[in-house]
Design a protein around this motif. Sequence first.
Motif, PDB file in Angstrom:
ATOM      1  N   ASP A 150       0.476  -0.880   0.245  1.00  0.00           N
ATOM      2  CA  ASP A 150       0.158  -0.157   0.006  1.00  0.00           C
ATOM      3  C   ASP A 150       0.516   1.299   0.121  1.00  0.00           C
ATOM      4  OD1 ASP A 150       0.259   1.561   2.864  1.00  0.00           O
ATOM      5  OD2 ASP A 150      -0.044  -0.303   3.305  1.00  0.00           O
ATOM      6  N   LEU A 151       0.040   2.673  -0.532  1.00  0.00           N
ATOM      7  CA  LEU A 151       0.647   3.751  -0.489  1.00  0.00           C
ATOM      8  C   LEU A 151       0.952   4.157   1.009  1.00  0.00           C
ATOM      9  CD1 LEU A 151      -0.296   4.578  -3.490  1.00  0.00           C
ATOM     10  CD2 LEU A 151       1.690   4.554  -3.211  1.00  0.00           C
ATOM     11  N   GLY A 152       0.108   3.385   2.231  1.00  0.00           N
ATOM     12  CA  GLY A 152      -0.219   4.159   3.187  1.00  0.00           C
ATOM     13  C   GLY A 152      -0.520   5.584   3.280  1.00  0.00           C
ATOM     14  N   GLU A 153       0.097   7.004   3.314  1.00  0.00           N
ATOM     15  CA  GLU A 153      -0.709   8.158   3.865  1.00  0.00           C
ATOM     16  C   GLU A 153       0.630   8.700   2.415  1.00  0.00           C
ATOM     17  OE1 GLU A 153      -2.933   9.205   5.622  1.00  0.00           O
ATOM     18  OE2 GLU A 153      -2.590   7.627   6.410  1.00  0.00           O
ATOM     19  N   ARG A 154       0.990   8.319   1.806  1.00  0.00           N
ATOM     20  CA  ARG A 154       2.175   8.830   0.621  1.00  0.00           C
ATOM     21  C   ARG A 154       0.560   9.855  -0.438  1.00  0.00           C
ATOM     22  NH1 ARG A 154       2.898   9.591  -4.297  1.00  0.00           N
ATOM     23  NH2 ARG A 154       5.803   9.635  -4.423  1.00  0.00           N
ATOM     24  N   GLN A 155       1.181  11.292  -0.956  1.00  0.00           N
ATOM     25  CA  GLN A 155       0.692  11.959  -2.093  1.00  0.00           C
ATOM     26  C   GLN A 155       1.595  12.136  -3.554  1.00  0.00           C
ATOM     27  OE1 GLN A 155      -3.145  12.223  -1.550  1.00  0.00           O
ATOM     28  NE2 GLN A 155      -2.302  11.178   0.062  1.00  0.00           N
ATOM     29  N   PRO A 156       0.760  12.803  -4.447  1.00  0.00           N
ATOM     30  CA  PRO A 156       1.408  12.478  -5.429  1.00  0.00           C
ATOM     31  C   PRO A 156       2.593  14.200  -5.438  1.00  0.00           C
ATOM     32  CG  PRO A 156      -0.511  12.067  -5.941  1.00  0.00           C
ATOM     33  CD  PRO A 156      -0.472  12.304  -4.536  1.00  0.00           C
ATOM     34  N   GLN A 157       3.649  13.773  -5.299  1.00  0.00           N
ATOM     35  CA  GLN A 157       4.322  15.368  -5.697  1.00  0.00           C
ATOM     36  C   GLN A 157       5.170  15.425  -6.576  1.00  0.00           C
ATOM     37  OE1 GLN A 157       7.956  14.783  -3.125  1.00  0.00           O
ATOM     38  NE2 GLN A 157       8.391  12.636  -3.670  1.00  0.00           N
ATOM     39  N   ALA A 158       5.508  16.473  -7.424  1.00  0.00           N
ATOM     40  CA  ALA A 158       5.780  17.284  -8.466  1.00  0.00           C
ATOM     41  C   ALA A 158       7.703  17.167  -8.670  1.00  0.00           C
ATOM     42  CB  ALA A 158       5.544  18.509  -9.131  1.00  0.00           C
ATOM     43  N   LEU A 159       8.023  16.799  -9.288  1.00  0.00           N
ATOM     44  CA  LEU A 159       9.537  17.192  -9.880  1.00  0.00           C
ATOM     45  C   LEU A 159      10.237  17.818  -8.679  1.00  0.00           C
ATOM     46  CD1 LEU A 159      10.550  15.698 -13.271  1.00  0.00           C
ATOM     47  CD2 LEU A 159      11.422  14.865 -10.931  1.00  0.00           C
ATOM     48  N   ASP A 160       9.789  18.666  -9.183  1.00  0.00           N
ATOM     49  CA  ASP A 160       9.975  20.288  -8.108  1.00  0.00           C
ATOM     50  C   ASP A 160      10.022  20.540  -6.997  1.00  0.00           C
ATOM     51  OD1 ASP A 160      10.255  21.046 -10.629  1.00  0.00           O
ATOM     52  OD2 ASP A 160       8.471  22.894 -10.932  1.00  0.00           O
ATOM     53  N   GLU A 161       9.044  19.860  -6.335  1.00  0.00           N
ATOM     54  CA  GLU A 161       8.495  19.231  -4.651  1.00  0.00           C
ATOM     55  C   GLU A 161       9.413  18.676  -4.043  1.00  0.00           C
ATOM     56  OE1 GLU A 161       4.957  18.360  -3.531  1.00  0.00           O
ATOM     57  OE2 GLU A 161       4.307  19.106  -5.918  1.00  0.00           O
ATOM     58  N   LEU A 162      11.477  18.137  -5.268  1.00  0.00           N
ATOM     59  CA  LEU A 162      11.755  16.578  -4.071  1.00  0.00           C
ATOM     60  C   LEU A 162      12.932  17.850  -3.335  1.00  0.00           C
ATOM     61  CD1 LEU A 162      12.476  14.483  -7.140  1.00  0.00           C
ATOM     62  CD2 LEU A 162      11.033  14.423  -5.434  1.00  0.00           C
ATOM     63  N   ALA A 163      13.032  17.435  -2.036  1.00  0.00           N
ATOM     64  CA  ALA A 163      14.041  17.520  -0.571  1.00  0.00           C
ATOM     65  C   ALA A 163      15.217  17.242  -1.409  1.00  0.00           C
ATOM     66  CB  ALA A 163      13.284  16.935   0.425  1.00  0.00           C
ATOM     67  N   ASP A 164      15.583  16.235  -1.997  1.00  0.00           N
ATOM     68  CA  ASP A 164      16.953  15.627  -2.892  1.00  0.00           C
ATOM     69  C   ASP A 164      16.879  15.109  -4.282  1.00  0.00           C
ATOM     70  OD1 ASP A 164      18.738  14.720  -2.918  1.00  0.00           O
ATOM     71  OD2 ASP A 164      18.575  12.530  -1.283  1.00  0.00           O
ATOM     72  N   ASP A 165      17.819  15.456  -4.972  1.00  0.00           N
ATOM     73  CA  ASP A 165      17.931  15.381  -6.120  1.00  0.00           C
ATOM     74  C   ASP A 165      19.036  14.922  -7.042  1.00  0.00           C
ATOM     75  OD1 ASP A 165      19.657  17.672  -6.069  1.00  0.00           O
ATOM     76  OD2 ASP A 165      18.917  18.808  -7.326  1.00  0.00           O
ATOM     77  N   TYR A 166      19.874  14.346  -5.528  1.00  0.00           N
ATOM     78  CA  TYR A 166      20.767  13.455  -6.111  1.00  0.00           C
ATOM     79  C   TYR A 166      20.126  11.742  -6.302  1.00  0.00           C
ATOM     80  CZ  TYR A 166      25.133  10.226  -6.080  1.00  0.00           C
ATOM     81  OH  TYR A 166      25.408   9.704  -6.965  1.00  0.00           O
ATOM     82  N   PHE A 167      20.280  11.091  -7.419  1.00  0.00           N
ATOM     83  CA  PHE A 167      20.212   9.804  -7.538  1.00  0.00           C
ATOM     84  C   PHE A 167      20.829   9.232  -8.202  1.00  0.00           C
ATOM     85  CE2 PHE A 167      16.254  12.292  -6.733  1.00  0.00           C
ATOM     86  CZ  PHE A 167      15.521  11.693  -5.968  1.00  0.00           C
ATOM     87  N   ASP A 168      21.727   8.113  -8.831  1.00  0.00           N
ATOM     88  CA  ASP A 168      22.246   7.508  -9.106  1.00  0.00           C
ATOM     89  C   ASP A 168      21.854   6.818 -10.305  1.00  0.00           C
ATOM     90  OD1 ASP A 168      23.883   6.666  -7.182  1.00  0.00           O
ATOM     91  OD2 ASP A 168      22.336   5.136  -6.352  1.00  0.00           O
ATOM     92  N   VAL A 169      20.428   6.408 -10.145  1.00  0.00           N
ATOM     93  CA  VAL A 169      19.667   6.121 -11.562  1.00  0.00           C
ATOM     94  C   VAL A 169      18.571   6.927 -11.198  1.00  0.00           C
ATOM     95  CG1 VAL A 169      18.152   4.597 -13.163  1.00  0.00           C
ATOM     96  CG2 VAL A 169      20.421   4.003 -11.413  1.00  0.00           C
ATOM     97  N   ILE A 170      17.378   7.690 -12.790  1.00  0.00           N
ATOM     98  CA  ILE A 170      16.235   8.417 -12.879  1.00  0.00           C
ATOM     99  C   ILE A 170      15.554   7.722 -13.630  1.00  0.00           C
ATOM    100  CG2 ILE A 170      14.762   9.486 -13.405  1.00  0.00           C
ATOM    101  CD1 ILE A 170      16.959  12.209 -12.743  1.00  0.00           C
ATOM    102  N   VAL A 171      14.603   6.396 -13.735  1.00  0.00           N
ATOM    103  CA  VAL A 171      13.952   5.801 -14.075  1.00  0.00           C
ATOM    104  C   VAL A 171      12.013   6.194 -14.516  1.00  0.00           C
ATOM    105  CG1 VAL A 171      12.252   3.343 -14.426  1.00  0.00           C
ATOM    106  CG2 VAL A 171      14.646   3.453 -12.700  1.00  0.00           C
TER     107      VAL A 171
END
Length: 156
Positions: free
Chosen positions: A68-89
């Motif tokens: 389940d998603l729990g309490e998770r709500q949709p977010q936009a790319l611009d709302e991301l707190a962290d933008d370091y990723f090894d891979v973006i799928v």
Amino acid sequence: MADPAPALEKTAPGAILFVCGMNSIRSPMAEVIARSMLPAGTYITSAGVRPGERDPFVDKVLDEIGLDLGERQPQALDELADDYFDVIVTLAPEAHHRALERTGSTAVEVIYWPTPDPTVVTGTRDRILDAYREVRDMLRQRIGSGKGWSREPLGP
């Protein structure tokens, strides 16, 4: 059947971002499935090109497999707190283009996993749910295979 966990530990990136159009269906589904299959230390999140609304069909098809998603709500790319990723799928063409624009000067790998949009399916509730299940199962297979975390050709 062999346990896929050891293969996933060797092949999974350390930080993964899944991106689709509105972070309502494909990317949150991929996030939750990946969390259930990949090593606990893997940082996994998802976002959309633009914000969307939570989709009840996603809750239904995830519940069928014990997730389940729990309490998770949709977010936009611009709302991301962290933008370091090894891979973006990316799971949709517009998400892929946006991710490439966003990462143009970085070393992050952007990978496109073409994934159908189940919202284009019409008809009965069962037919629509089947389209969501198809996406869910496609993502489970892709994530569980331990392959596809690189633009390198998939091997045997």
